[in-house]
Design an enzyme around this catalytic site. Structure first.
Site, PDB file in Angstrom:
ATOM      1  N   HIS A 102       0.858  -1.224   0.093  1.00  0.00           N
ATOM      2  CA  HIS A 102      -0.012   0.092  -0.023  1.00  0.00           C
ATOM      3  C   HIS A 102       0.749   1.253  -0.146  1.00  0.00           C
ATOM      4  CE1 HIS A 102      -4.467   1.114   1.029  1.00  0.00           C
ATOM      5  NE2 HIS A 102      -4.107   1.699  -0.058  1.00  0.00           N
ATOM      6  N   ASP A 147     -10.023  -0.584   3.655  1.00  0.00           N
ATOM      7  CA  ASP A 147      -9.173  -1.168   4.148  1.00  0.00           C
ATOM      8  C   ASP A 147      -9.569  -1.647   5.380  1.00  0.00           C
ATOM      9  OD1 ASP A 147      -6.484  -1.702   5.021  1.00  0.00           O
ATOM     10  OD2 ASP A 147      -5.806   0.004   3.811  1.00  0.00           O
ATOM     11  N   HIS A 180      -7.109  -1.640   7.678  1.00  0.00           N
ATOM     12  CA  HIS A 180      -6.111  -0.689   8.456  1.00  0.00           C
ATOM     13  C   HIS A 180      -6.435   0.757   8.165  1.00  0.00           C
ATOM     14  CE1 HIS A 180      -4.480  -4.693   7.798  1.00  0.00           C
ATOM     15  NE2 HIS A 180      -4.049  -4.782   8.923  1.00  0.00           N
ATOM     16  N   ASP A 211      -4.065   3.002   8.253  1.00  0.00           N
ATOM     17  CA  ASP A 211      -2.488   3.303   7.385  1.00  0.00           C
ATOM     18  C   ASP A 211      -2.203   4.870   7.308  1.00  0.00           C
ATOM     19  OD1 ASP A 211      -2.583   0.798   6.314  1.00  0.00           O
ATOM     20  OD2 ASP A 211      -3.576   1.248   4.315  1.00  0.00           O
ATOM     21  N   HIS A 243       3.719   0.524   4.443  1.00  0.00           N
ATOM     22  CA  HIS A 243       2.626   0.357   3.797  1.00  0.00           C
ATOM     23  C   HIS A 243       1.460   0.735   4.906  1.00  0.00           C
ATOM     24  CE1 HIS A 243       1.759  -4.020   5.311  1.00  0.00           C
ATOM     25  NE2 HIS A 243       2.415  -3.458   6.191  1.00  0.00           N
ATOM     26  N   ASP A 286      -7.378  -1.923  -0.637  1.00  0.00           N
ATOM     27  CA  ASP A 286      -6.446  -2.795  -0.070  1.00  0.00           C
ATOM     28  C   ASP A 286      -7.297  -3.715   0.025  1.00  0.00           C
ATOM     29  OD1 ASP A 286      -5.117  -4.412   1.958  1.00  0.00           O
ATOM     30  OD2 ASP A 286      -4.336  -2.493   2.938  1.00  0.00           O
ATOM     31  N   ASP A 291      -7.041  -6.523   1.992  1.00  0.00           N
ATOM     32  CA  ASP A 291      -7.365  -6.942   3.122  1.00  0.00           C
ATOM     33  C   ASP A 291      -8.617  -6.236   3.985  1.00  0.00           C
ATOM     34  OD1 ASP A 291      -6.364  -4.567   4.605  1.00  0.00           O
ATOM     35  OD2 ASP A 291      -4.557  -5.102   4.679  1.00  0.00           O
ATOM     36  N   GLU A 319      -1.789  -4.836  -2.242  1.00  0.00           N
ATOM     37  CA  GLU A 319      -1.626  -5.907  -1.078  1.00  0.00           C
ATOM     38  C   GLU A 319      -2.012  -7.165  -1.521  1.00  0.00           C
ATOM     39  OE1 GLU A 319      -0.249  -5.426   1.919  1.00  0.00           O
ATOM     40  OE2 GLU A 319       0.261  -3.211   1.815  1.00  0.00           O
TER      41      GLU A 319
HETATM   42  N1  LIG Z   1      -1.579  -1.437   4.027  1.00  0.00           N
HETATM   43  C1  LIG Z   1      -1.450  -2.366   5.148  1.00  0.00           C
HETATM   44  N2  LIG Z   1      -1.908  -3.807   4.893  1.00  0.00           N
HETATM   45  N3  LIG Z   1      -1.241  -1.972   6.375  1.00  0.00           N
HETATM   46  C2  LIG Z   1      -1.100  -2.499   7.413  1.00  0.00           C
HETATM   47  C3  LIG Z   1      -0.738  -1.689   8.521  1.00  0.00           C
HETATM   48  C4  LIG Z   1      -0.580  -2.578   9.826  1.00  0.00           C
HETATM   49  C5  LIG Z   1      -0.206  -1.682  10.918  1.00  0.00           C
HETATM   50  N4  LIG Z   1      -1.082  -0.665  11.313  1.00  0.00           N
HETATM   51  C6  LIG Z   1       1.209  -1.003  10.936  1.00  0.00           C
HETATM   52  O1  LIG Z   1       1.426   0.280  10.905  1.00  0.00           O
HETATM   53  O2  LIG Z   1       2.453  -1.524  10.596  1.00  0.00           O
HETATM   54 MN   LIG Z   2      -3.833  -0.468   3.564  1.00  0.00          MN
HETATM   55 MN   LIG Z   3      -4.915  -3.028   5.152  1.00  0.00          MN
END
Ligand SMILES: NC(=[NH2+])NCCC[C@H](N)C(=O)O
Ligand SMILES: [Mn+2]
Ligand SMILES: [Mn+2]
Length: 306
Positions: A104, A126, A128, A130, A143, A229, A231, A278
């Site tokens: 990402h 997403d 998350h 991010d 990411h 994303d 996920d 991702e």
């Molecule tokens: N784009 C993603 N899959 N991001 C996951 C981030 C997970 C977590 N918040 C981190 O900063 O590491």
């Molecule tokens: Mn993401």
């Molecule tokens: Mn994510």
């Protein structure tokens, strides 16, 4: 939509600590992305992949641009500068840039390029948030930082490549969050970003939530960037991702959400750019996550069952 969609592959894995997500563009193409887009009545043109720098080529004497807690930040910067230029050039030609990640962190480039000549809104699908900075990140993985970079938070604000010139926090809406780090939570409570979590989707249904997200992203802007994303989906449906979180949207909810973006009367003037990120084929089962990515992209551009 009957615009030309230019596919820009960004096989980046530096933002996710190099774990196989660099094969995402290839897997999504293998899942017949171009044919599916053609079925959605857009004309796909594939630019191939950007070349990724080799981390080993890093000059050990060069200055680190920001905090050392962001892993491979120099490589991420190099790629995102080029993604940004490609996205801006594609838009200048009147075409639609579709960036295939990669992790990402490539979205730092897509947002910067898309927000160069227009006031940009964004919808972030997403699990998350991010929005960590190098200073707050628990993992150091970039990411988890693209929105902080695009908004110039923390040490990203001292760089000229990361902030997206014409993107405001108040024009960004998240859809489907369910994993927010403590520092991100504090920040989001005080910020102007709009947060729709999985609980909102549980209570109101995905279509109504996406309508509200679109209202946020279109209000006072010239166009919307869609960041998908994989996920965001439940890991049972999309297992091929590096940071899965239980309790995501179903297959049907995902299609309903993205179809809502391209209701005939608005797709052409609202959607401006997109990234699909991702997908990690090493963690996938029979390329089903990449196939889903291709299908959902076609839905975004207006492909319908009937
Ligand atoms: N784009 C993603 N899959 N991001 C996951 C981030 C997970 C977590 N918040 C981190 O900063 O590491
Ligand atoms: Mn993401
Ligand atoms: Mn994510």
């Amino acid at each position: 939509m009957d615009r030309t969609v230019r596919i820009i592959g960004a096989p980046m894995d530096y933002g996710a600590n190099r774990r196989g997500v660099d094969m995402g563009p290839s897997a999504i193409r293998y899942a017949d992305l171009a044919d599916r887009l053609a079925e959605a009545d857009v004309e796909p043109v594939d630019d191939g992949d950007l070349t990724m720098p080799r981390a080993e080529e890093r000059d050990p004497d060069a200055d680190q641009p920001t905090d050392g807690n962001a892993k491979f930040l120099r490589e991420v910067e190099d790629v995102c500068r080029r993604v940004s230029d490609r996205v801006a050039a594609t838009l200048a030609d009147g075409e639609f840039p579709l960036v295939l990640g990669g992790d990402h962190s490539v979205a730092i480039g897509s947002l910067a390029g898309s927000a160069r000549e227009a006031d940009l809104g964004a919808i972030w699908f997403d699990a998350h948030a991010d929005i960590n900075t190098p200073e707050t990140s628990p993992s150091g993985n970039v990411h988890g930082m693209p929105l902080a970079a695009a908004l110039g938070h923390g040490s990203f604000g001292e760089t000229e490549w990361a902030p997206a010139p014409r993107l405001r926090a108040s024009s960004i809406a998240y859809v489907g969050l369910r994993s927010i780090d403590d520092r991100e939570r504090e920040l989001l409570r005080e910020s102007e970003l709009t947060v729709f979590t999985m609980s909102d989707i549980d209570q109101r249904g995905v279509s109504s939530v996406v309508e509200d997200a679109l209202a946020v992203a279109t209000d006072g802007t010239d166009g919307v960037h869609v960041s998908l994303d994989l996920d965001w989906l439940d890991p049972k449906t999309a297992p091929g991702v590096g940071t899965p979180v239980r309790g995501g949207v179903t297959y049907r909810e995902a299609h309903a959400a993205l179809e809502a973006l391209s209701r005939r009367e608005r797709a052409d003037d609202v959607l401006r750019s997109m990234d699909v990120v991702e997908v990690n084929p090493i963690l996938d089962e029979g390329n089903e996550t990449a196939t889903l990515a291709a299908e959902l992209t076609a839905s975004t551009f207006g492909k319908r069952i009937f």
